[in-house]
Design a protein around this motif. Structure first.
Motif, PDB file in Angstrom:
ATOM      1  N   LEU A 114       0.834  -1.211   0.000  1.00 19.42           N
ATOM      2  CA  LEU A 114       0.000   0.000   0.000  1.00 19.42           C
ATOM      3  C   LEU A 114       0.865   1.256   0.000  1.00 19.42           C
ATOM      4  N   GLU A 115       1.927   1.221   0.768  1.00 19.17           N
ATOM      5  CA  GLU A 115       2.845   2.355   0.813  1.00 19.17           C
ATOM      6  C   GLU A 115       3.496   2.577  -0.555  1.00 19.17           C
ATOM      7  N   ALA A 116       3.870   1.491  -1.229  1.00 17.95           N
ATOM      8  CA  ALA A 116       4.461   1.613  -2.562  1.00 17.95           C
ATOM      9  C   ALA A 116       3.446   2.187  -3.560  1.00 17.95           C
ATOM     10  N   ALA A 117       2.184   1.797  -3.418  1.00 20.99           N
ATOM     11  CA  ALA A 117       1.142   2.338  -4.306  1.00 20.99           C
ATOM     12  C   ALA A 117       1.001   3.849  -4.116  1.00 20.99           C
ATOM     13  N   VAL A 118       1.075   4.310  -2.869  1.00 22.20           N
ATOM     14  CA  VAL A 118       1.030   5.754  -2.598  1.00 22.20           C
ATOM     15  C   VAL A 118       2.244   6.438  -3.226  1.00 22.20           C
ATOM     16  N   GLY A 119       3.422   5.809  -3.100  1.00 19.60           N
ATOM     17  CA  GLY A 119       4.631   6.369  -3.697  1.00 19.60           C
ATOM     18  C   GLY A 119       4.531   6.488  -5.211  1.00 19.60           C
ATOM     19  N   LEU A 166       2.188   9.327  -6.107  1.00 29.56           N
ATOM     20  CA  LEU A 166       2.843  10.626  -5.961  1.00 29.56           C
ATOM     21  C   LEU A 166       3.802  10.910  -7.120  1.00 29.56           C
ATOM     22  N   VAL A 167       4.548   9.907  -7.542  1.00 25.74           N
ATOM     23  CA  VAL A 167       5.470  10.097  -8.668  1.00 25.74           C
ATOM     24  C   VAL A 167       4.686  10.394  -9.948  1.00 25.74           C
ATOM     25  N   LEU A 168       3.592   9.667 -10.160  1.00 27.47           N
ATOM     26  CA  LEU A 168       2.775   9.913 -11.350  1.00 27.47           C
ATOM     27  C   LEU A 168       2.061  11.263 -11.287  1.00 27.47           C
ATOM     28  N   LEU A 212       6.593  22.962  -9.552  1.00 25.20           N
ATOM     29  CA  LEU A 212       6.286  22.275  -8.291  1.00 25.20           C
ATOM     30  C   LEU A 212       6.383  20.754  -8.399  1.00 25.20           C
ATOM     31  N   ALA A 213       6.663  20.234  -9.577  1.00 27.16           N
ATOM     32  CA  ALA A 213       6.674  18.779  -9.802  1.00 27.16           C
ATOM     33  C   ALA A 213       7.739  18.064  -8.966  1.00 27.16           C
ATOM     34  N   TRP A 214       8.791  18.757  -8.611  1.00 27.30           N
ATOM     35  CA  TRP A 214       9.852  18.126  -7.819  1.00 27.30           C
ATOM     36  C   TRP A 214       9.359  17.655  -6.461  1.00 27.30           C
ATOM     37  N   LEU A 215       8.371  18.358  -5.887  1.00 28.89           N
ATOM     38  CA  LEU A 215       7.908  18.010  -4.544  1.00 28.89           C
ATOM     39  C   LEU A 215       7.193  16.656  -4.515  1.00 28.89           C
ATOM     40  N   GLY A 238       7.346  11.056  -3.308  1.00 22.71           N
ATOM     41  CA  GLY A 238       7.014   9.736  -3.840  1.00 22.71           C
ATOM     42  C   GLY A 238       8.199   8.794  -3.835  1.00 22.71           C
ATOM     43  N   MET A 239       9.358   9.292  -4.206  1.00 20.96           N
ATOM     44  CA  MET A 239      10.563   8.449  -4.205  1.00 20.96           C
ATOM     45  C   MET A 239      10.959   8.036  -2.789  1.00 20.96           C
ATOM     46  N   VAL A 240      10.850   8.969  -1.842  1.00 23.08           N
ATOM     47  CA  VAL A 240      11.159   8.630  -0.439  1.00 23.08           C
ATOM     48  C   VAL A 240      10.182   7.562   0.054  1.00 23.08           C
ATOM     49  N   VAL A 241       8.909   7.694  -0.277  1.00 20.79           N
ATOM     50  CA  VAL A 241       7.902   6.704   0.135  1.00 20.79           C
ATOM     51  C   VAL A 241       8.194   5.352  -0.513  1.00 20.79           C
ATOM     52  N   LEU A 242       8.588   5.341  -1.784  1.00 23.34           N
ATOM     53  CA  LEU A 242       8.925   4.080  -2.462  1.00 23.34           C
ATOM     54  C   LEU A 242      10.140   3.400  -1.828  1.00 23.34           C
ATOM     55  N   VAL A 243      11.146   4.171  -1.511  1.00 24.74           N
ATOM     56  CA  VAL A 243      12.337   3.585  -0.866  1.00 24.74           C
ATOM     57  C   VAL A 243      11.973   3.036   0.509  1.00 24.74           C
TER      58      VAL A 243
END
Length: 181
Positions: A35-40, A43-45, A54-57, A62-67
């Motif tokens: 579920l956490e990876a899905a949120v990540g 966010l990336v998408l 603002l896309a960097w945020l 998203g990348m931090v959540v995926l890691v």
């Protein structure tokens, strides 16, 4: 590393130690990391539809959540509980590794806990009581087929001659029907 810890290197082969059961966590432990990876990923998408400045945020978050999701999944994947003919041990850790060992002779009691959702989904938890106060094997959580694994441990302990009736000289007592025939 992705295949899991190398259990065989912890065996006392020259002493005749063999693996009876290698226990991985039940699949339920991967629900939250998934579920956490899905949120990540969302966010990336999402950064594709956000203003370019603002896309960097959302991308960074998203990348931090995926890691973090990957780390949680690997932590569960690298956690193994092993039953051998001589002892039980637990190996866990992703980058560094911990090993906790308990000889079968030190196991005083095993409590099996099966919460309602565990009974529905097929998992439970072990709680080991031993002569030692602190050990890394006290709680083994999210064990699939916990009843069968408990019986396997009980069989190994019984076959090792550590439990059951004994004569005063320490030898196992032979059941009456065996010596009368």
């Amino acid at each position: 590393m992705l295949s899991g810890p190398d259990i065989r290197r912890h065996l006392l082969r020259e002493e005749g130690e063999v693996v009876v059961d290698e226990v991985r966590h039940h699949g339920i432990v991967y629900v939250l990391p998934t579920l956490e990876a899905a949120v990540g990923v969302a966010l990336v998408l999402w950064c594709a539809v956000v203003r370019a400045d603002l896309a960097w945020l959302p991308f960074s978050v998203g990348m931090v959540v995926l890691v973090h999701a990957w780390w949680r999944a690997m932590r569960e994947h690298m956690d193994r509980f092993v039953v051998t003919n001589m002892r039980v041990f637990r190996v866990h850790g992703v980058l560094s590794q911990q090993l906790a060992t308990m000889p079968l002779s030190r196991i005083l009691d095993i409590t099996v806990r099966k919460p309602l959702h565990g009974r529905l989904l097929g998992f439970g938890h072990f709680c080991f009581e031993s002569a030692a106060q602190e050990q890394g094997l006290r709680d083994i959580r999210y064990v699939g087929r916990v009843d069968q694994r408990d019986l396997a441990i009980q069989r190994v302990v019984q076959r090792s001659g550590l439990r059951g009736p004994r004569n005063p000289d320490g030898r196992p007592r032979v059941p009456e029907e065996e010596w009368m025939t």
